[in-house]
Design an enzyme around this catalytic site. Sequence first.
Site, PDB file in Angstrom:
ATOM      1  N   GLU A 269     -14.422 -70.351 -21.045  1.00 35.01           N
ATOM      2  CA  GLU A 269     -14.741 -70.128 -18.589  1.00 35.01           C
ATOM      3  C   GLU A 269     -15.205 -69.104 -19.147  1.00 35.01           C
ATOM      4  O   GLU A 269     -16.469 -69.544 -18.317  1.00 35.01           O
ATOM      5  CB  GLU A 269     -13.402 -70.231 -18.427  1.00 35.01           C
TER       6      GLU A 269
ATOM      7  N   GLU B  20     -10.189 -57.616 -18.673  1.00 33.05           N
ATOM      8  CA  GLU B  20      -9.248 -58.324 -18.599  1.00 33.05           C
ATOM      9  C   GLU B  20      -7.751 -57.650 -18.631  1.00 33.05           C
ATOM     10  O   GLU B  20      -6.629 -57.885 -17.878  1.00 33.05           O
ATOM     11  CB  GLU B  20      -9.759 -59.419 -18.203  1.00 33.05           C
TER      12      GLU B  20
END
Length: 481
Positions: A90, A167
Amino acid sequence: MNTARRVTAAAALGLAALAAPSLLPSGPFAGAAFAAPEIAPDAETFMLDNGLQVVVVPDRRAPVVTHMVWYKVGSADEQPGKSGIAHFLEHLMFKGTKTHPEGVFSKTVADVGGEENAFTSNDYTAYFQRVAKERLPLVMEFEADRMANLVLTDEQVLPERQVVLEERSSRTDSEPSAQLGEAFDTALWVNHPYGVPVIGWRSEIEQLNRADAIAFYDRYYTPNNAVLVVAGDVEPAEVRALAEKTYGAVARRADPGPRVRPAAQQLPAERIVTLADARVAQPSTRLGWVVPSYTTAGPGEAEALDVLAEVLGGGAASRLYRRLVVDDGPAISAGAYYRGSSLDDGEMMLYGVPRDDLDVEALEAALAGVLTDVAANGVSEAEVERAKRSIIADAVYAQDSQSTLARIFGTALTTGGTVEDAQQWPSRIEAVTAADVQAAAKRLDPQRAVTGRLLTRAAPATAGGDGGAPAAPPQPTPSKS
């Protein structure tokens, strides 16, 4: 980019999870029986020759459109040892093509005043733009291009892998609640990939590379494995012509095959997952069960679970809140939710935060007691009507958001549902009875629940003798999340 747990709040088959404040009994659904309104009754769907399904949801309240491409692949479709590749890809989808090099797509959307992003779930990955209606051909051309022509180099892939790792550090490894969530899911989803975090396990993310990303892209990012949803100020014929011109030119390049996953196993043993951390300011607890989803349930079962969740934990009028909070009970907050919009089974959760002078075990017993009472003695017709009307009202008002309209259909179509399933969901909720709710409660055995406890503990003493605050979490590298 965002990782999303199995059921997004906008899912058509679980709109109760939108959980807006209760709008009833006053308002458009006050009074006796009513005909539950369909969701977007004028939505239309058609299929391109290459297998791409297209859904058009007219919404003419403003001259804007939301354009979303959903791929029927998520983290639960990853090969063992490659966790996180769906979410990693993604990120990499923003690296560009030969026609539109890295950054051009995002800059173009920004320059025309639009918005864009993407998100990954266990069952799907989606990319979206919201732009003025006259810009729809532009974003369709860009999105169709990267469906077929993504270009990746190691110079792009390796730094982006570090972004994903950072992240994970920020959102999971430095957050006790998220860490407990991962451990809880692993205990709940025995033998099933829903127990693997969407973002992936750190040790496996560290090994992902360009070849992994390209292989995943080539297998799953093909038009016959995708759904295009366009919601906004458009006509179906207009969208069909644009879709045939742009996406229709993209050739099938793979057949991903059926999405067959191992069944989640129900264990007879008690499973309690506990995480204690000095950063936890307030203890909490949760009880969870694997239950049928809208895809795996029999007729009416999933709808009954949705209504049960609302009766138990849907706001200040719910059983859990009244008995455990309002009536001077053991909690300062308590609730329940049902995640039913998934390709495989779903889950039911009860949760609460204890009062300062009580431990989580007393609260767990109280949560289980409310559930046991419903299973043994049922619920009143008034409770069921209140719950159904609240759920349906939330569904109606959720459609004020154009992006929610698009997400409703995208989620349904990537998790085994149809356009008609999404449209007619409110009428199926309306058909739920008090007996159905009691039957749903009976399937939740407190002795077979998975328990997750988030506890606080004193910080370890430092060399200087003070309590010692935990180290600040690493700062993430900016990304599209």
